[in-house]
Write an enzyme that holds these catalytic residues in place. Structure first.
Site, PDB file in Angstrom:
ATOM      1  N   SER A  57       0.672  -1.168  -0.045  1.00 53.71           N
ATOM      2  CA  SER A  57      -0.136   0.039  -0.150  1.00 53.71           C
ATOM      3  C   SER A  57       0.735   1.379  -0.009  1.00 53.71           C
ATOM      4  O   SER A  57       1.959   1.273   0.410  1.00 53.71           O
ATOM      5  CB  SER A  57      -0.846  -0.083   1.117  1.00 53.71           C
ATOM      6  OG  SER A  57      -1.853  -0.978   1.206  1.00 53.71           O
ATOM      7  N   SER A  75       2.884  -3.259   8.357  1.00 50.83           N
ATOM      8  CA  SER A  75       2.881  -3.967   9.606  1.00 50.83           C
ATOM      9  C   SER A  75       4.037  -4.539   9.875  1.00 50.83           C
ATOM     10  O   SER A  75       4.970  -5.092   9.155  1.00 50.83           O
ATOM     11  CB  SER A  75       1.844  -5.172   9.384  1.00 50.83           C
ATOM     12  OG  SER A  75       0.504  -4.738   9.216  1.00 50.83           O
ATOM     13  N   GLU A 110      -4.195 -15.663   1.229  1.00 50.99           N
ATOM     14  CA  GLU A 110      -4.330 -15.346   2.504  1.00 50.99           C
ATOM     15  C   GLU A 110      -5.783 -15.858   2.893  1.00 50.99           C
ATOM     16  O   GLU A 110      -6.806 -15.198   3.198  1.00 50.99           O
ATOM     17  CB  GLU A 110      -4.422 -13.695   2.710  1.00 50.99           C
ATOM     18  CG  GLU A 110      -3.219 -12.935   2.305  1.00 50.99           C
ATOM     19  CD  GLU A 110      -3.229 -11.396   2.418  1.00 50.99           C
ATOM     20  OE1 GLU A 110      -2.574 -10.842   3.100  1.00 50.99           O
ATOM     21  OE2 GLU A 110      -4.318 -10.952   1.968  1.00 50.99           O
TER      22      GLU A 110
END
Length: 398
Positions: A137, A169, A253
């Site tokens: 992102s 993260s 995911e």
């Protein structure tokens, strides 16, 4: 699939349970007591040590498609992977900080990387010695990943990366970052992108800034690249194949990782129900119905995850799963506060001017889950993916 546990799975369960009982002691046991979303980013040194403990036991990379002698990890069937996840949650073991490398990058390297890349990076992940973060992102290109502006320019055999990533993260703890960047400035959108493996220890070339959230934690970061170097041999899938590799990673995911997540959700729900019973909130028929609905929806999510476990060529499965769990977890956070009533506005300590801002696990969950329907692709993006790739509806303008 026909999902059930056999005798070999139960033997594996006992092995996992015994190992956790022997190793989840002392400081590791204290670390496990820190709960709530975001807490897995506290106690960084101790959590890194726990990753190495897991690696030494061979518990990292259970689902990798490689033999034990190659990288030091055990191999396990899908059902055994679920068994490990259940026992890990049952033991209250610490939140993992190596999951990005283990569950996202490693399967991507196995599917798209060359032999040299696999030999270089998979052993470090399996031993719990190298932690990873994800450079996807960007400001102005969060859910619209194809609109990214970070560039990687050839410099001899290597690449020089310039640009900014956001909502990254665990960037402060990470040793490496897999970065999606544009290597062909003449191309647009998803063309001309490459998937680069970048070392984070580059003073003056990489700057990491924590983003403090209203939950009081700072597990997300801004990452600035100013001529950061990625070696030429660390381009996964080859130059220009970044979009294909990145989409392959996102498709991972789901499955076992989704079931692992739901085990944590079940523990959070049990805590909320326990508070509702202890405080008498279950006397409210509306709140009681909401608790029952949360339980039922969690069961549906589990069945859906089992249905898609090991499935291939299901373009909509990751988006459906994200829509289901994002909204569910957010509603659980709201319900946790509703159960407490006015007491939800009181902190576990003294919120005086001189005291630090402190939240308990339920309050942190409520604030943290406000982002669940945004990060990892917002609900709107997930619905677009389902509409276009599954239902065949016309693409919206970009």
């Amino acid at each position: 699939m026909d999902f059930g546990f056999g005798s070999a799975d139960e033997e594996f369960r006992q092995e996992a349970r015994d190992w956790l009982a022997r190793h989840l002691v002392g400081g590791y046991a204290e670390l496990a007591g820190r709960g709530g979303p975001g807490s897995e980013h506290e106690g960084a040194a101790e959590r890194r040590a726990w990753e190495r403990e897991l690696g030494a036991g061979g518990w990292i990379g259970l689902g990798w498609d490689r033999a034990e002698e190659a990288y030091g990890n055990r191999t396990a069937t899908l059902t055994q992977q679920v068994v490990w996840a259940e026992e890990y949650a049952r033991a209250g073991a610490p939140g993992r900080v190596g999951h990005i490398g283990e569950n996202l990058l490693a399967p991507t390297l196995i599917a798209h990387g060359d032999e040299a890349q696999q030999k270089r990076f998979l052993p470090g992940i399996a031993r719990g010695e190298e932690l990873w973060c994800q450079g996807y992102s960007e400001p102005g290109a969060g859910s619209d990943l194809a609109g990214l502006r970070t560039v990687a320019v050839r410099d001899g055999d290597d690449y020089r990366i310039s640009g900014q990533k956001v909502w990254t993260s665990s960037a402060r703890a990470a040793d490496w970052c897999f970065v999606l960047a544009r290597t062909d400035p003449g191309e647009r959108r998803h063309r001309g992108l490459s998937f680069l493996l970048v070392p984070m220890d580059q003073p003056g070339r990489i700057e990491v800034r924590p983003i403090r959230q209203m939950s009081g934690t700072s597990e997300f970061h801004e990452v600035f690249f100013d001529g950061a170097v990625a070696r030429g041999g660390h381009v996964v899938g080859g130059e220009g194949a970044g979009w294909r590799v990145a989409m392959g990673l996102l498709a991972r995911e789901r499955g076992v990782s989704t079931l692992v997540q739901q085990i944590g959700f079940a523990g959070e729900l049990a805590t909320v129900v326990g508070e509702a019973v202890a405080g008498g909130a279950v006397a409210d028929p509306v709140l009681r119905e909401q608790l029952i609905r949360q339980w039922a929806e969690l069961r549906v999510m589990r069945w859906n995850a089992l249905r898609t476990l090991g499935a291939e060529a299901d373009d909509g499965a990751p988006s459906v799963a994200k829509l289901l769990w994002g909204g569910w977890h957010q509603r659980l956070g709201e319900l946790a506060m509703r159960v407490r009533g006015a007491a939800a506005g009181l902190g576990p300590g003294d919120w005086s001017v001189r005291a630090p801002y402190e939240l308990d696990a339920a309050q942190r969950m409520f604030l943290f889950t406000r982002a669940d329907t945004i990060y990892g692709g917002s609900d709107e993006i997930q619905r677009n993916i389902i509409a276009e790739r599954v239902l065949g509806l016309p693409r919206g303008e970009r």
